[in-house]
Enzyme design. Structure first.
Site, PDB file in Angstrom:
ATOM      1  N   ALA A 122       0.864  -1.432  -0.187  1.00  0.00           N
ATOM      2  CA  ALA A 122      -0.228   0.075  -0.217  1.00  0.00           C
ATOM      3  C   ALA A 122       1.050   1.152   0.360  1.00  0.00           C
ATOM      4  O   ALA A 122       2.354   1.143  -0.133  1.00  0.00           O
ATOM      5  CB  ALA A 122      -0.929   0.162   1.584  1.00  0.00           C
ATOM      6  N   HIS A 133      -0.879   0.508   9.589  1.00  0.00           N
ATOM      7  CA  HIS A 133       0.574   1.760   8.424  1.00  0.00           C
ATOM      8  C   HIS A 133       0.609   2.720   8.263  1.00  0.00           C
ATOM      9  O   HIS A 133       1.275   3.490   8.033  1.00  0.00           O
ATOM     10  CB  HIS A 133       1.712   0.730   8.310  1.00  0.00           C
ATOM     11  CG  HIS A 133       2.946   0.830   7.342  1.00  0.00           C
ATOM     12  ND1 HIS A 133       4.260   0.246   8.244  1.00  0.00           N
ATOM     13  CD2 HIS A 133       3.088   0.910   5.965  1.00  0.00           C
ATOM     14  CE1 HIS A 133       5.072   0.784   7.699  1.00  0.00           C
ATOM     15  NE2 HIS A 133       4.666   1.151   6.010  1.00  0.00           N
ATOM     16  N   GLU A 134      -0.145   2.746   6.687  1.00  0.00           N
ATOM     17  CA  GLU A 134      -0.117   3.999   6.603  1.00  0.00           C
ATOM     18  C   GLU A 134      -1.021   4.507   6.704  1.00  0.00           C
ATOM     19  O   GLU A 134      -0.576   6.304   6.562  1.00  0.00           O
ATOM     20  CB  GLU A 134      -1.279   3.183   4.723  1.00  0.00           C
ATOM     21  CG  GLU A 134      -0.965   2.074   3.618  1.00  0.00           C
ATOM     22  CD  GLU A 134       0.887   1.985   3.261  1.00  0.00           C
ATOM     23  OE1 GLU A 134       1.363   3.232   3.226  1.00  0.00           O
ATOM     24  OE2 GLU A 134       1.523   1.464   4.242  1.00  0.00           O
ATOM     25  N   HIS A 156       1.638   6.906   8.487  1.00  0.00           N
ATOM     26  CA  HIS A 156       2.323   7.546   7.901  1.00  0.00           C
ATOM     27  C   HIS A 156       1.927   9.180   7.661  1.00  0.00           C
ATOM     28  O   HIS A 156       3.283   9.466   7.527  1.00  0.00           O
ATOM     29  CB  HIS A 156       2.519   7.343   6.518  1.00  0.00           C
ATOM     30  CG  HIS A 156       3.761   6.032   6.031  1.00  0.00           C
ATOM     31  ND1 HIS A 156       4.591   6.081   6.679  1.00  0.00           N
ATOM     32  CD2 HIS A 156       3.717   4.621   5.660  1.00  0.00           C
ATOM     33  CE1 HIS A 156       5.459   4.921   6.148  1.00  0.00           C
ATOM     34  NE2 HIS A 156       4.992   4.149   5.422  1.00  0.00           N
ATOM     35  N   GLU A 172      10.038   4.282   7.473  1.00  0.00           N
ATOM     36  CA  GLU A 172      10.061   2.797   7.719  1.00  0.00           C
ATOM     37  C   GLU A 172       9.988   2.289   8.825  1.00  0.00           C
ATOM     38  O   GLU A 172       8.723   1.767   9.444  1.00  0.00           O
ATOM     39  CB  GLU A 172       9.866   2.035   6.034  1.00  0.00           C
ATOM     40  CG  GLU A 172       9.545   2.618   4.524  1.00  0.00           C
ATOM     41  CD  GLU A 172       8.046   2.951   4.762  1.00  0.00           C
ATOM     42  OE1 GLU A 172       7.872   2.394   5.054  1.00  0.00           O
ATOM     43  OE2 GLU A 172       7.638   3.620   3.440  1.00  0.00           O
TER      44      GLU A 172
END
Ligand code: TRP
Ligand code: ZN
Length: 882
Positions: A266, A301-302, A305, A324
């Site tokens: 993604a 996770h996305e 970010h 990351e």
């Protein structure tokens, strides 16, 4: 796809000569001929001398014109190569207008603007934006973007980009337009555009400060009923980031788009995340428990970010782990807080060891912050992501939870809106805690997995226990010598009854003994360190590297008795699992050596007993029991041996597994039947844990050639109301002679569901039964397969190369030749995917001589291909240099 063969070096960094304040993009979308108008407000960086030309990145673009402050540039005033556009120097500031044409339908690399299932999608990280228009395509150039999208109304009713939607309208020729404004400055790699026939599941979230955020998940029509889990994950992530880090969302809408054609998992584009369908679409009948977990992790996770990556971004791509490693750490913590922390940790460590440790011991070994690269896409690695996350976790271990939070707060306070480095992150952690983290910086510089050799000596007379810890890091390509690292080393000591002993070091006063002093983080800085614990009443058993406090290899000569003792008593879930894992790994290694000498494989009764006791222990979480019973994988064993014969590894493991299945048949069956309670599927911690143990039992039982077991497998396959159980049964059936009809049934029932068909492809690609390679070759002709789709390639071809050791490493060399043919074929379509596949040849020097020679021959064949991409060339040439 330019085959760059020159390295880019970290120390060559220099600030951009020009900056861009504003970007105004207008897209007129046509599948084969899209027009991109870009208006840029460019200014000279104050540090730049006069007369430095303006060099923009650009690849595979047809330039229509460039205007500077309204005046078209004549042909002699600029130069264009296949990767750059060089314009005359700009005095102070100027408005550039650039029109380019691109062909999204021909974009099989899936980088830049491409067409997937009739929809337009972008992927700009790391350097895809330069395949859309000429630009300063580097992360330290941050600008405010406005995007207008014009497209056919019927074919592309939904038009999306970053930020907030500010206007829309109709146009001639049945076209319409939508305009988006992103109020936040961002680097070009976070740009996104999506256009197509999509439907959305919508919801909303109210932030801690009371702002209402619209949540929208866009998918192809017919898939809305598979979006609910992802939506729940998004809401949980938003809440968690507020609670744990005080971080709120900052736009009016958070959008997710799912696409079937995607190179990675993604992408965190500002306000408009693009996801591989694998990490969005799920229903109990189509997705396994592991799939649901994966969706939670990737959505988190996305989303995370947005702060760690977008608000604070990377100065250059050498700093990739800044966003990351940190974001993986954050998603791991999210999963730990919402599920079982112990299970999460063990799974993360298992993955780190199998993938990252192997990478760190091979030809592609590189530091968490690399020093050079040829192709940045090759550096989205286990090291940057997973070892990077371990490095972040070590700050938290050294500074404590509150100290880590103070460091994070300072990091955002200092750097919000900027492009920064790993050193800036480390400085924030140090300054917020007045800690000395200078030596800790070596974790970013040195490649290779450090080894800790530990010895413990008990002094009966003095009642002291002394631990001596020696560290060294093996040489890696380009780094012959290593310096000692600053390592948090968590330990505990157990007495004879398995009770934890209070810990006091020789120099510490008694007052320091507090209730929870039975686990300690020792800090290692020198090559050799000794720690003497006092008031130790008896010879203890040490519990070492608790919670896997550092990404190192521990060497301590545990006896079998000590391992059995730790399996029974260790309070630290990781260390307890590790004891079982070490015990099983030792057994498998001796089975491998026995086979090598033509001797029989024996499983000692003590081993059988330890496993039997675990199976019936009601005091441990069934998910942990399941993890402890799973034998180390063939990949893990491969890494632990030299001059490897992968077939012998497979046989050794199978013989041990079969012996355990025979010896413990009654127990496996009883536990299976108790857990197979016919309850309706639910996805919650307890149900997932029970299913995992049930299916581990099933997996052992399936090794038995017994009509009753065949019936049991068939029943689970037919009666399951969920994919987890159905797939577990099919997985076992696929290894047996009676499996064909079940495989055919499954392929027939799910032929129209792409993600379920991926499971079906993988199952056959990883089967150790005879004829696996010809089956894989036949399946490449299946209507559901396409070499252009990365998910299909991963499910069928990569699965064969990476997870079917027996057939990939077949002694006739056909497995290697097949892989090399596919790498060469894919390299022309999608270099990123080809390069990843090429890394399946990375460990050739570890093989026994016959296979080693065969694999080397295939590497040389690939390297000799004319027109090989820079991506694949970098991987293959490094492997050959090993
Ligand atoms: N930044 C993405 C992530 O980790 C990774 C990614 C998505 C990516 N697509 C990519 C990296 C394409 C390189 C190329 O969340
Ligand atoms: Zn990421």
């Amino acid at each position: 796809m330019t085959a760059t063969r020159t390295a880019i070096r970290r120390l060559d960094y220099s600030a951009p000569a020009y900056l861009i304040d504003r970007v105004d993009l207008t897209f007129e979308l046509e599948e084969t001929n899209t027009r991109v108008l870009s208006r840029l407000v460019v200014k000279r960086n104050p540090q730049t001398p006069d007369n430095v030309p303006l060099v923009l990145h650009g690849e595979e673009l047809v330039l229509e014109y460039v205007k500077v402050d309204g005046a078209p540039l004549g042909p002699g005033t600029y130069t264009q190569t296949d990767s750059q556009l060089t314009l005359p120097a700009i005095a102070d500031t100027a408005i550039l207008e650039i029109v380019t044409r691109i062909n999204p339908a021909a974009n099989t690399a899936l980088s830049g603007l491409y067409v997937s299932a009739g929809n337009f999608i972008t992927q700009c990280e790391a350097e895809g934006f330069r395949r859309i228009t000429f630009y300063l395509d580097r992360p330290d150039v941050m600008a405010k973007f406005t995007t207008t999208i014009i497209a056919d109304k019927n074919k592309y009713p939904v038009l999306l980009s970053n930020g907030n939607r500010v206007g829309s309208g109709s146009m001639d020729k049945n076209r319409h337009w939508v305009k988006w404004v992103d109020p936040f400055k961002k680097p070009s790699y976070l740009f996104a555009l999506v256009a197509g026939k999509l439907v959305s599941l919508t919801d909303s979230f109210v932030t801690a400060s009371g702002r209402n955020v619209a949540l929208e998940i866009y998918v192809e029509p017919g898939n809305i009923d598979k979006c609910h889990h992802a939506m729940a994950a998004a809401k949980k992530s938003m809440k968690w980031d507020e609670d744990r880090f005080g971080l709120e969302y900052d736009l009016d809408a958070y959008m997710i788009v799912a696409t079937a054609d995607f190179n990675m998992g993604a992408m965190e584009n500002k306000g408009l995340n693009v996801f591989n369908t694998k990490y969005v679409l799920a229903r109990p009948d189509t997705a396994t428990d592991a799939d649901f977990d994966g969706i939670d992790s990737v959505v988190a996770h996305e989303y995370f970010h947005n702060w760690t990556g977008n608000r604070v971004t990377c100065r250059d791509w050498f700093q990739l782990s800044l966003k990351e490693g940190l974001t993986v750490y954050r998603d791991q913590e999210f999963s730990s807080d919402l599920g079982s922390r112990a299970v999460q940790r063990i799974q993360n460590v298992r993955n780190l060891r199998e993938a990252q440790f192997a990478e760190d011991a091979g030809p592609q070994a590189h530091p968490v912050r690399p020093d050079e690269y040829q192709e940045i896409n090759n550096f989205y690695t286990w090291t940057v992501y997973e070892k990077g996350a371990e490095v972040v976790r070590m700050y938290a271990t050294l500074l404590g939870r509150d100290g880590f939070r103070r460091g994070m707060d300072l990091y955002f306070k200092r750097h919000d809106g900027h492009a920064v480095t790993c050193d800036d992150f480390r400085a924030a952690m140090a300054d917020a805690n007045e800690a000395d983290l200078d030596q800790f910086g070596r974790w970013y510089q040195q490649a290779g997995t450090p080894v800790l050799e530990v010895e413990g000596v008990y002094d009966d007379a003095a009642h002291t226990y002394t631990l001596t810890v020696r560290q060294h890091t093996p040489a890696t390509p380009g780094q012959p010598e290593k310096l000692p690292l600053h390592i948090p080393f968590a330990i505990g000591l157990l007495d004879r009854r398995g009770q934890e002993l209070p810990l006091r070091l020789a120099h510490e006063p008694i007052a320091q003994l507090v209730a929870d002093s039975t686990s300690r983080v020792l800090e290692l800085r020198k090559e050799v360190e000794t720690f003497t614990f006092v008031d130790v009443p008896c010879q203890p058993v040490p519990s070492l590297l608790r919670d896997f406090s550092a990404p190192v290899k521990l060497v301590y000569g545990y006896s079998d008795d000590e391992l059995v003792f730790l399996i029974a008593h260790d309070n630290d879930a990781f260390a307890r699992w590790e004891a079982a894992n070490t015990y099983a790994s030792n057994l498998l290694k001796s089975a491998y050596h026995a086979l090598g000498h033509g001797e029989a494989v024996v499983v000692p009764p003590q081993f059988v007993e330890a496993f039997g006791k675990l199976l019936t222990n009601d005091h441990i979480d069934p998910a942990l029991v399941a993890l402890m019973l799973e034998l180390p994988s063939e990949t893990a064993l491969f890494e632990a041996l030299n001059d490897v014969d992968p077939t012998r590894i497979h046989n050794a493991r199978q013989l041990v597994k079969q012996a355990l299945a025979r010896e413990l048949r009654a127990t496996f069956l009883a536990v299976y039947q108790q857990l197979n309670d016919g309850a309706t599927y639910r996805y919650d911690g307890e149900s997932v844990a029970k299913r995992s143990l049930k299916n581990v039992c099933l997996d052992y039982l399936s090794e038995l050639d017994d009509p009753m077991i065949a019936e049991l497998l068939g029943n689970q396959y037919r009666r399951a109301d969920n994919m987890t159980d159905r797939l577990a049964a099919l997985q076992a059936l696929a290894q047996r002679n009676d499996g064909e009809t079940y495989l055919a049934d499954f392929g027939n029932v799910w032929q129209d569901d792409a993600l379920v068909m991926d499971k079906w492809f993988s199952l056959q690609a990883t089967s150790s039964r005879v004829g696996a390679l010809s089956r894989v070759q036949a399946l490449m002709q299946h209507p559901a397969f396409s070499i252009k789709n990365p998910n299909k390639v991963r499910a069928l071809i990569n699965a064969f190369c990476m997870r079917n050791p027996v057939h990939f490493h077949a002694l006739d060399g056909y497995g290697y030749a097949f892989a090399a043919d596919r790498i060469i074929e894919l390299d022309k379509l999608n270099p990123q995917i080809a390069a990843r596949m090429a890394s399946s040849f990375n460990r050739w020097t570890k093989l026994e001589p016959v296979r080693r020679t065969l694999m080397k021959g295939e590497l040389e064949r690939i390297a000799g291909e004319a027109g090989l991409s820079g991506d694949t060339f970098e991987i293959v040439s490094k492997a050959l240099a090993d």
